[in-house]
Design a protein around this motif. Sequence first.
Motif, PDB file in Angstrom:
ATOM      1  N   ALA A  69       0.826  -1.210   0.000  1.00 45.89           N
ATOM      2  CA  ALA A  69       0.000   0.000   0.000  1.00 45.89           C
ATOM      3  C   ALA A  69       0.862   1.261   0.000  1.00 45.89           C
ATOM      4  CB  ALA A  69      -0.928  -0.003   1.218  1.00 45.89           C
ATOM      5  N   LEU A  70       1.956   1.208   0.712  1.00 51.59           N
ATOM      6  CA  LEU A  70       2.849   2.367   0.802  1.00 51.59           C
ATOM      7  C   LEU A  70       3.828   2.457  -0.366  1.00 51.59           C
ATOM      8  CD1 LEU A  70       3.628   2.154   4.617  1.00 51.59           C
ATOM      9  CD2 LEU A  70       2.246   3.910   3.457  1.00 51.59           C
ATOM     10  N   ASN A  71       3.845   1.411  -1.216  1.00 50.09           N
ATOM     11  CA  ASN A  71       4.750   1.337  -2.357  1.00 50.09           C
ATOM     12  C   ASN A  71       6.204   1.532  -1.922  1.00 50.09           C
ATOM     13  OD1 ASN A  71       5.464   0.860  -4.975  1.00 50.09           O
ATOM     14  ND2 ASN A  71       4.967   2.911  -5.706  1.00 50.09           N
ATOM     15  N   ARG A  72       6.620   0.655  -1.023  1.00 51.09           N
ATOM     16  CA  ARG A  72       7.983   0.685  -0.479  1.00 51.09           C
ATOM     17  C   ARG A  72       8.727  -0.576  -0.931  1.00 51.09           C
ATOM     18  NH1 ARG A  72       6.982   5.314  -0.082  1.00 51.09           N
ATOM     19  NH2 ARG A  72       6.857   6.525   1.825  1.00 51.09           N
ATOM     20  N   PRO A  73       9.219  -0.605  -2.176  1.00 52.94           N
ATOM     21  CA  PRO A  73       9.794  -1.837  -2.731  1.00 52.94           C
ATOM     22  C   PRO A  73      11.016  -2.365  -1.980  1.00 52.94           C
ATOM     23  CG  PRO A  73      10.163   0.016  -4.217  1.00 52.94           C
ATOM     24  CD  PRO A  73       9.234   0.487  -3.140  1.00 52.94           C
ATOM     25  N   HIS A  74      11.881  -1.521  -1.478  1.00 52.52           N
ATOM     26  CA  HIS A  74      13.055  -2.007  -0.753  1.00 52.52           C
ATOM     27  C   HIS A  74      12.631  -2.751   0.511  1.00 52.52           C
ATOM     28  CE1 HIS A  74      17.091  -2.220   0.873  1.00 52.52           C
ATOM     29  NE2 HIS A  74      16.585  -1.792   2.016  1.00 52.52           N
ATOM     30  N   GLU A  75      11.757  -2.140   1.279  1.00 53.30           N
ATOM     31  CA  GLU A  75      11.272  -2.773   2.512  1.00 53.30           C
ATOM     32  C   GLU A  75      10.434  -4.005   2.197  1.00 53.30           C
ATOM     33  OE1 GLU A  75      11.779  -2.053   5.918  1.00 53.30           O
ATOM     34  OE2 GLU A  75      13.409  -0.858   5.083  1.00 53.30           O
ATOM     35  N   LEU A  76       9.677  -3.948   1.094  1.00 49.26           N
ATOM     36  CA  LEU A  76       8.873  -5.102   0.698  1.00 49.26           C
ATOM     37  C   LEU A  76       9.763  -6.312   0.462  1.00 49.26           C
ATOM     38  CD1 LEU A  76       7.669  -6.850  -1.971  1.00 49.26           C
ATOM     39  CD2 LEU A  76       6.057  -6.209  -0.158  1.00 49.26           C
ATOM     40  N   LYS A  77      10.852  -6.137  -0.271  1.00 44.18           N
ATOM     41  CA  LYS A  77      11.756  -7.267  -0.538  1.00 44.18           C
ATOM     42  C   LYS A  77      12.300  -7.839   0.767  1.00 44.18           C
ATOM     43  CE  LYS A  77      13.511  -5.530  -4.900  1.00 44.18           C
ATOM     44  NZ  LYS A  77      14.757  -5.173  -5.600  1.00 44.18           N
ATOM     45  N   LEU A  78      12.696  -6.967   1.647  1.00 41.83           N
ATOM     46  CA  LEU A  78      13.212  -7.403   2.937  1.00 41.83           C
ATOM     47  C   LEU A  78      12.163  -8.221   3.689  1.00 41.83           C
ATOM     48  CD1 LEU A  78      15.497  -7.164   5.050  1.00 41.83           C
ATOM     49  CD2 LEU A  78      14.416  -5.038   5.792  1.00 41.83           C
ATOM     50  N   HIS A  79      10.911  -7.759   3.662  1.00 40.51           N
ATOM     51  CA  HIS A  79       9.856  -8.440   4.400  1.00 40.51           C
ATOM     52  C   HIS A  79       9.300  -9.662   3.670  1.00 40.51           C
ATOM     53  CE1 HIS A  79       9.542  -6.301   8.173  1.00 40.51           C
ATOM     54  NE2 HIS A  79       9.979  -5.249   7.489  1.00 40.51           N
ATOM     55  N   VAL A  80       9.518  -9.775   2.357  1.00 42.55           N
ATOM     56  CA  VAL A  80       9.204 -11.045   1.678  1.00 42.55           C
ATOM     57  C   VAL A  80      10.116 -12.124   2.247  1.00 42.55           C
ATOM     58  CG1 VAL A  80       9.381 -12.323  -0.508  1.00 42.55           C
ATOM     59  CG2 VAL A  80       8.235 -10.093  -0.443  1.00 42.55           C
ATOM     60  N   ARG A  81      11.396 -11.804   2.366  1.00 41.85           N
ATOM     61  CA  ARG A  81      12.345 -12.754   2.959  1.00 41.85           C
ATOM     62  C   ARG A  81      11.920 -13.092   4.384  1.00 41.85           C
ATOM     63  NH1 ARG A  81      17.271 -14.205   1.430  1.00 41.85           N
ATOM     64  NH2 ARG A  81      17.281 -12.586  -0.170  1.00 41.85           N
ATOM     65  N   GLY A  82      11.546 -12.084   5.168  1.00 40.43           N
ATOM     66  CA  GLY A  82      11.091 -12.321   6.530  1.00 40.43           C
ATOM     67  C   GLY A  82       9.832 -13.167   6.573  1.00 40.43           C
ATOM     68  N   ALA A  83       8.915 -12.918   5.637  1.00 40.36           N
ATOM     69  CA  ALA A  83       7.675 -13.697   5.593  1.00 40.36           C
ATOM     70  C   ALA A  83       7.974 -15.168   5.322  1.00 40.36           C
ATOM     71  CB  ALA A  83       6.735 -13.136   4.529  1.00 40.36           C
ATOM     72  N   ILE A  84       8.867 -15.434   4.389  1.00 41.70           N
ATOM     73  CA  ILE A  84       9.265 -16.820   4.113  1.00 41.70           C
ATOM     74  C   ILE A  84       9.845 -17.430   5.388  1.00 41.70           C
ATOM     75  CG2 ILE A  84      10.903 -18.281   2.843  1.00 41.70           C
ATOM     76  CD1 ILE A  84       8.617 -17.299   1.060  1.00 41.70           C
ATOM     77  N   ASN A  85      10.721 -16.687   6.062  1.00 40.06           N
ATOM     78  CA  ASN A  85      11.316 -17.185   7.310  1.00 40.06           C
ATOM     79  C   ASN A  85      10.270 -17.432   8.388  1.00 40.06           C
ATOM     80  OD1 ASN A  85      13.875 -17.089   6.189  1.00 40.06           O
ATOM     81  ND2 ASN A  85      14.357 -15.088   7.055  1.00 40.06           N
ATOM     82  N   ASN A  86       9.150 -16.709   8.320  1.00 39.15           N
ATOM     83  CA  ASN A  86       8.076 -16.855   9.303  1.00 39.15           C
ATOM     84  C   ASN A  86       6.995 -17.835   8.863  1.00 39.15           C
ATOM     85  OD1 ASN A  86       9.155 -15.172  11.260  1.00 39.15           O
ATOM     86  ND2 ASN A  86       8.201 -13.346  10.410  1.00 39.15           N
ATOM     87  N   GLY A  87       7.234 -18.581   7.789  1.00 39.15           N
ATOM     88  CA  GLY A  87       6.303 -19.624   7.397  1.00 39.15           C
ATOM     89  C   GLY A  87       5.248 -19.240   6.381  1.00 39.15           C
ATOM     90  N   VAL A  88       5.346 -18.062   5.786  1.00 37.27           N
ATOM     91  CA  VAL A  88       4.403 -17.669   4.744  1.00 37.27           C
ATOM     92  C   VAL A  88       4.894 -18.300   3.435  1.00 37.27           C
ATOM     93  CG1 VAL A  88       3.286 -15.737   3.557  1.00 37.27           C
ATOM     94  CG2 VAL A  88       3.958 -15.489   5.952  1.00 37.27           C
ATOM     95  N   SER A  89       4.015 -18.999   2.746  1.00 41.84           N
ATOM     96  CA  SER A  89       4.407 -19.679   1.514  1.00 41.84           C
ATOM     97  C   SER A  89       4.413 -18.708   0.328  1.00 41.84           C
ATOM     98  CB  SER A  89       3.448 -20.828   1.210  1.00 41.84           C
ATOM     99  OG  SER A  89       2.180 -20.321   0.820  1.00 41.84           O
ATOM    100  N   LYS A  90       5.066 -19.131  -0.731  1.00 43.01           N
ATOM    101  CA  LYS A  90       5.084 -18.361  -1.972  1.00 43.01           C
ATOM    102  C   LYS A  90       3.656 -18.141  -2.472  1.00 43.01           C
ATOM    103  CE  LYS A  90       7.242 -18.582  -6.548  1.00 43.01           C
ATOM    104  NZ  LYS A  90       8.159 -19.367  -7.409  1.00 43.01           N
ATOM    105  N   GLU A  91       2.830 -19.178  -2.370  1.00 42.78           N
ATOM    106  CA  GLU A  91       1.435 -19.075  -2.808  1.00 42.78           C
ATOM    107  C   GLU A  91       0.657 -18.081  -1.954  1.00 42.78           C
ATOM    108  OE1 GLU A  91       3.117 -21.953  -2.211  1.00 42.78           O
ATOM    109  OE2 GLU A  91       3.386 -22.541  -4.304  1.00 42.78           O
ATOM    110  N   GLU A  92       0.895 -18.094  -0.656  1.00 45.55           N
ATOM    111  CA  GLU A  92       0.225 -17.128   0.228  1.00 45.55           C
ATOM    112  C   GLU A  92       0.674 -15.710  -0.087  1.00 45.55           C
ATOM    113  OE1 GLU A  92      -0.656 -19.572   4.332  1.00 45.55           O
ATOM    114  OE2 GLU A  92       1.449 -19.110   3.863  1.00 45.55           O
ATOM    115  N   ILE A  93       1.953 -15.526  -0.391  1.00 45.10           N
ATOM    116  CA  ILE A  93       2.437 -14.188  -0.748  1.00 45.10           C
ATOM    117  C   ILE A  93       1.754 -13.703  -2.013  1.00 45.10           C
ATOM    118  CG2 ILE A  93       4.470 -12.880  -1.522  1.00 45.10           C
ATOM    119  CD1 ILE A  93       6.086 -14.585   0.540  1.00 45.10           C
TER     120      ILE A  93
END
Length: 125
Positions: A69-93
């Motif tokens: 929503a905030l269009n923050r691509p740098h932080e988004l990439k960082l948090h995609v990695r964090g989401a994977i580490n926290n158990g969020v699947s590629k499909e859920e993303i």
Amino acid sequence: MNQESFEKGLQTRRDVLGADYVDASLKSADAFNMPMQELVTEYCWNEIWNRPGLDRKTRSIINLAMLTALNRPHELKLHVRGAINNGVSKEEISEILLQSAIYCGVPAAIDSFRGAKEVFKEMNI
């Protein structure tokens, strides 16, 4: 700064984002931006991420939607990695970003899909 809160936040930050990234951020900090590193680590990563009301996976899901929503691509990439580490699947993303497209705007979601794909490629998933 409360050293105990900082240390707890530092552990959570390392768990979610990876020790290499976090340690590099702290190592590259100087007198100008170290106060921001301390603030983020103590309050964001300890006071919020360690609250009992939501698990880490849920917090990651929320972050992906908000960063889109905030269009923050740098932080988004960082948090995609964090989401994977926290158990969020590629499909859920994918589903999170599709939902965000409707409520946040297609251009923001397209950028988030692009960033997520870069992380998936880096992580070989």
